[in-house]
Write a protein that holds these residues in place. Structure first.
Motif, PDB file in Angstrom:
ATOM      1  N   VAL A  86       0.829  -1.202   0.000  1.00 45.29           N
ATOM      2  CA  VAL A  86       0.000   0.000   0.000  1.00 45.29           C
ATOM      3  C   VAL A  86       0.871   1.262   0.000  1.00 45.29           C
ATOM      4  O   VAL A  86       0.491   2.292  -0.546  1.00 45.29           O
ATOM      5  CB  VAL A  86      -0.995  -0.014   1.187  1.00 45.29           C
ATOM      6  CG1 VAL A  86      -0.283   0.152   2.513  1.00 45.29           C
ATOM      7  CG2 VAL A  86      -2.058   1.032   1.007  1.00 45.29           C
ATOM      8  N   MET A  87       2.059   1.174   0.560  1.00 49.09           N
ATOM      9  CA  MET A  87       2.959   2.326   0.612  1.00 49.09           C
ATOM     10  C   MET A  87       3.536   2.674  -0.761  1.00 49.09           C
ATOM     11  O   MET A  87       4.027   3.780  -0.967  1.00 49.09           O
ATOM     12  CB  MET A  87       4.100   2.062   1.601  1.00 49.09           C
ATOM     13  CG  MET A  87       3.607   1.774   3.019  1.00 49.09           C
ATOM     14  SD  MET A  87       2.498   3.021   3.684  1.00 49.09           S
ATOM     15  CE  MET A  87       3.660   4.289   4.074  1.00 49.09           C
ATOM     16  N   ASP A  88       3.480   1.725  -1.709  1.00 49.33           N
ATOM     17  CA  ASP A  88       4.036   1.947  -3.040  1.00 49.33           C
ATOM     18  C   ASP A  88       2.997   2.375  -4.070  1.00 49.33           C
ATOM     19  O   ASP A  88       3.329   2.618  -5.228  1.00 49.33           O
ATOM     20  CB  ASP A  88       4.719   0.672  -3.542  1.00 49.33           C
ATOM     21  CG  ASP A  88       5.925   0.294  -2.696  1.00 49.33           C
ATOM     22  OD1 ASP A  88       6.552   1.204  -2.109  1.00 49.33           O
ATOM     23  OD2 ASP A  88       6.241  -0.907  -2.615  1.00 49.33           O
ATOM     24  N   LEU A  89       1.730   2.466  -3.691  1.00 47.34           N
ATOM     25  CA  LEU A  89       0.678   2.810  -4.641  1.00 47.34           C
ATOM     26  C   LEU A  89       0.672   4.309  -4.946  1.00 47.34           C
ATOM     27  O   LEU A  89       0.863   5.133  -4.051  1.00 47.34           O
ATOM     28  CB  LEU A  89      -0.696   2.420  -4.081  1.00 47.34           C
ATOM     29  CG  LEU A  89      -0.952   0.931  -3.923  1.00 47.34           C
ATOM     30  CD1 LEU A  89      -2.310   0.708  -3.270  1.00 47.34           C
ATOM     31  CD2 LEU A  89      -0.889   0.219  -5.256  1.00 47.34           C
ATOM     32  N   PRO A  90       0.425   4.667  -6.217  1.00 46.51           N
ATOM     33  CA  PRO A  90       0.279   6.079  -6.548  1.00 46.51           C
ATOM     34  C   PRO A  90      -0.923   6.660  -5.797  1.00 46.51           C
ATOM     35  O   PRO A  90      -1.912   5.957  -5.567  1.00 46.51           O
ATOM     36  CB  PRO A  90       0.013   6.088  -8.052  1.00 46.51           C
ATOM     37  CG  PRO A  90       0.293   4.723  -8.539  1.00 46.51           C
ATOM     38  CD  PRO A  90       0.258   3.803  -7.369  1.00 46.51           C
ATOM     39  N   HIS A  91      -0.821   7.908  -5.415  1.00 49.80           N
ATOM     40  CA  HIS A  91      -1.920   8.519  -4.668  1.00 49.80           C
ATOM     41  C   HIS A  91      -1.979  10.026  -4.895  1.00 49.80           C
ATOM     42  O   HIS A  91      -1.020  10.626  -5.344  1.00 49.80           O
ATOM     43  CB  HIS A  91      -1.774   8.223  -3.174  1.00 49.80           C
ATOM     44  CG  HIS A  91      -0.547   8.846  -2.579  1.00 49.80           C
ATOM     45  ND1 HIS A  91       0.688   8.266  -2.672  1.00 49.80           N
ATOM     46  CD2 HIS A  91      -0.374  10.013  -1.915  1.00 49.80           C
ATOM     47  CE1 HIS A  91       1.581   9.042  -2.078  1.00 49.80           C
ATOM     48  NE2 HIS A  91       0.967  10.106  -1.608  1.00 49.80           N
ATOM     49  N   THR A  92      -3.134  10.565  -4.574  1.00 41.41           N
ATOM     50  CA  THR A  92      -3.305  12.015  -4.535  1.00 41.41           C
ATOM     51  C   THR A  92      -3.835  12.352  -3.150  1.00 41.41           C
ATOM     52  O   THR A  92      -4.660  11.615  -2.590  1.00 41.41           O
ATOM     53  CB  THR A  92      -4.300  12.504  -5.612  1.00 41.41           C
ATOM     54  OG1 THR A  92      -5.524  11.789  -5.492  1.00 41.41           O
ATOM     55  CG2 THR A  92      -3.741  12.303  -7.004  1.00 41.41           C
ATOM     56  N   MET A  93      -3.366  13.423  -2.589  1.00 43.66           N
ATOM     57  CA  MET A  93      -3.786  13.816  -1.248  1.00 43.66           C
ATOM     58  C   MET A  93      -5.147  14.513  -1.320  1.00 43.66           C
ATOM     59  O   MET A  93      -5.309  15.487  -2.054  1.00 43.66           O
ATOM     60  CB  MET A  93      -2.746  14.718  -0.599  1.00 43.66           C
ATOM     61  CG  MET A  93      -1.401  14.064  -0.368  1.00 43.66           C
ATOM     62  SD  MET A  93      -1.462  12.546   0.624  1.00 43.66           S
ATOM     63  CE  MET A  93      -2.029  13.172   2.196  1.00 43.66           C
TER      64      MET A  93
END
Length: 78
Positions: free
Chosen positions: A50-57
């Motif tokens: 989960v720490m490596d998934l792309p994300h937007t805040m």
């Protein structure tokens, strides 16, 4: 502590030593001891950390994670 609420679509929960559990919209999963686990669409689907998934805040404390392509969309609140 991990909690997952499936709000759309479906996936499977995999934990060490247990059979996969199918999840669908409306299901809630509570992993009270923070056990390692995977949420994925099938046994051959890649499940990165989960720490490596792309994300937007979304805010300074909450992120929207993005993963996968080509399959049925699944949405979770975790």
């Amino acid at each position: 502590l991990w909690i997952h609420v499936v709000t759309a679509g479906g996936c499977r929960l995999e934990t060490v030593g247990a059979a996969p559990v199918p999840l669908r919209a409306g299901d809630v999963v509570l992993l009270p001891h923070g056990e390692g686990h995977r949420l994925r669409s099938g046994p051959d689907t890649i499940a990165p950390s989960v720490m490596d998934l792309p994300h937007t805040m979304a805010t300074d404390r909450y992120a929207v994670l993005h993963h996968g392509s080509g399959g049925e969309a699944t949405t979770l609140i975790c």
